[in-house]
Design a protein around this motif. Sequence first.
Motif, PDB file in Angstrom:
ATOM      1  N   GLU A   4       0.825  -1.207   0.000  1.00 33.98           N
ATOM      2  CA  GLU A   4       0.000   0.000   0.000  1.00 33.98           C
ATOM      3  C   GLU A   4       0.855   1.252   0.000  1.00 33.98           C
ATOM      4  O   GLU A   4       0.538   2.241  -0.682  1.00 33.98           O
ATOM      5  CB  GLU A   4      -0.942  -0.010   1.201  1.00 33.98           C
ATOM      6  CG  GLU A   4      -2.040  -1.067   1.117  1.00 33.98           C
ATOM      7  CD  GLU A   4      -3.018  -0.956   2.269  1.00 33.98           C
ATOM      8  OE1 GLU A   4      -2.898  -0.002   3.057  1.00 33.98           O
ATOM      9  OE2 GLU A   4      -3.890  -1.831   2.375  1.00 33.98           O
TER      10      GLU A   4
ATOM     11  N   ALA B 110       0.949   4.128  -2.949  1.00 34.52           N
ATOM     12  CA  ALA B 110       0.727   5.551  -2.682  1.00 34.52           C
ATOM     13  C   ALA B 110       1.823   6.399  -3.311  1.00 34.52           C
ATOM     14  O   ALA B 110       1.551   7.453  -3.901  1.00 34.52           O
ATOM     15  CB  ALA B 110       0.662   5.798  -1.178  1.00 34.52           C
TER      16      ALA B 110
ATOM     17  N   ARG C  32       1.461   6.539  -7.123  1.00 30.55           N
ATOM     18  CA  ARG C  32       0.402   7.458  -7.533  1.00 30.55           C
ATOM     19  C   ARG C  32       0.862   8.911  -7.427  1.00 30.55           C
ATOM     20  O   ARG C  32       0.553   9.742  -8.290  1.00 30.55           O
ATOM     21  CB  ARG C  32      -0.844   7.225  -6.684  1.00 30.55           C
ATOM     22  CG  ARG C  32      -1.596   5.952  -7.072  1.00 30.55           C
ATOM     23  CD  ARG C  32      -2.773   5.683  -6.155  1.00 30.55           C
ATOM     24  NE  ARG C  32      -3.587   4.586  -6.672  1.00 30.55           N
ATOM     25  CZ  ARG C  32      -4.577   4.012  -5.999  1.00 30.55           C
ATOM     26  NH1 ARG C  32      -4.875   4.441  -4.759  1.00 30.55           N
ATOM     27  NH2 ARG C  32      -5.260   3.022  -6.530  1.00 30.55           N
ATOM     28  N   LYS C  33       1.618   9.221  -6.385  1.00 33.25           N
ATOM     29  CA  LYS C  33       2.126  10.582  -6.256  1.00 33.25           C
ATOM     30  C   LYS C  33       3.176  10.877  -7.329  1.00 33.25           C
ATOM     31  O   LYS C  33       3.241  11.999  -7.843  1.00 33.25           O
ATOM     32  CB  LYS C  33       2.703  10.788  -4.852  1.00 33.25           C
ATOM     33  CG  LYS C  33       1.636  10.805  -3.774  1.00 33.25           C
ATOM     34  CD  LYS C  33       2.238  10.942  -2.385  1.00 33.25           C
ATOM     35  CE  LYS C  33       1.146  10.951  -1.315  1.00 33.25           C
ATOM     36  NZ  LYS C  33       1.691  11.083   0.050  1.00 33.25           N
TER      37      LYS C  33
END
Length: 262
Positions: A129, A133, A136-137
């Motif tokens: 996870e 994250a 995605r950033k």
Amino acid sequence: MTTVTRPPDRTRTGVEERVWAALGTVRDPELDQPITALCFVTEAVVRDHGPADSAVLVRLRLPTYFCAPNFAFLMVADAHDAVRAVPGVTAVEIRLEDHFAADEINAGVAAQGGFAGTFPRLAGGELAELRLAFLRKAHLACLERACRRLRQDGWQVEDLTRARLSDLPASPERDSLLRRRADLGLPTDHDAPLVVHDDGTPVSADDLPARLRFARAVRVSVDGNATMCRGLLETRYGVPAADEHGTDSGAAAPSPGEEGTR
């Protein structure tokens, strides 16, 4: 035995060059830049035991002694996997140094115990996870750079919702964005919309301003954090880290209070 303390010259051949190339694919999960460009790799020692039998020791350092264990573990584990995949390498030791949890991280990676097995009281599961994250950033920051590139070429903000990947000229911004979209499994074909949400759905005209503002905040955050990390590294070790070639960076630092703050 061969000791390499900095990236190899273009004339270097053999396992050393392949090891450094592999380490160059490992990226700081927060800054989304290669650990080699950030000068986190201090040494790579290759011990040749035969034509296809080499043992490799890699030493890593980080800007601060208290860098969060999850970040550090990701880089050590990724470095181990990258070097182990080099043809001819049969044994790998990645040794994180000058870090408060170095012993636990080094032992956990060597034993393939995973983060949860190494830090059971810190981990709420494995790092998938957290990695997602940051990916995605990274995509969001690359998207902001791509949109700025189109704006420089004359596009109006309101027209970006109809932009396609094919509208991006060949450039570092385009290459970075395509790589990040591939990492996330997002469409990379020429006709795919440029501005999309995390799940790949197109951003509407109503949502565009907010999406671009957030993307800019992410990009500014990572740029500032990269400068800070380089400054800390130079202060701690006296060796400035060189900028990564090109413009490919993108993962933002966590928000204040978010797990993993450096």
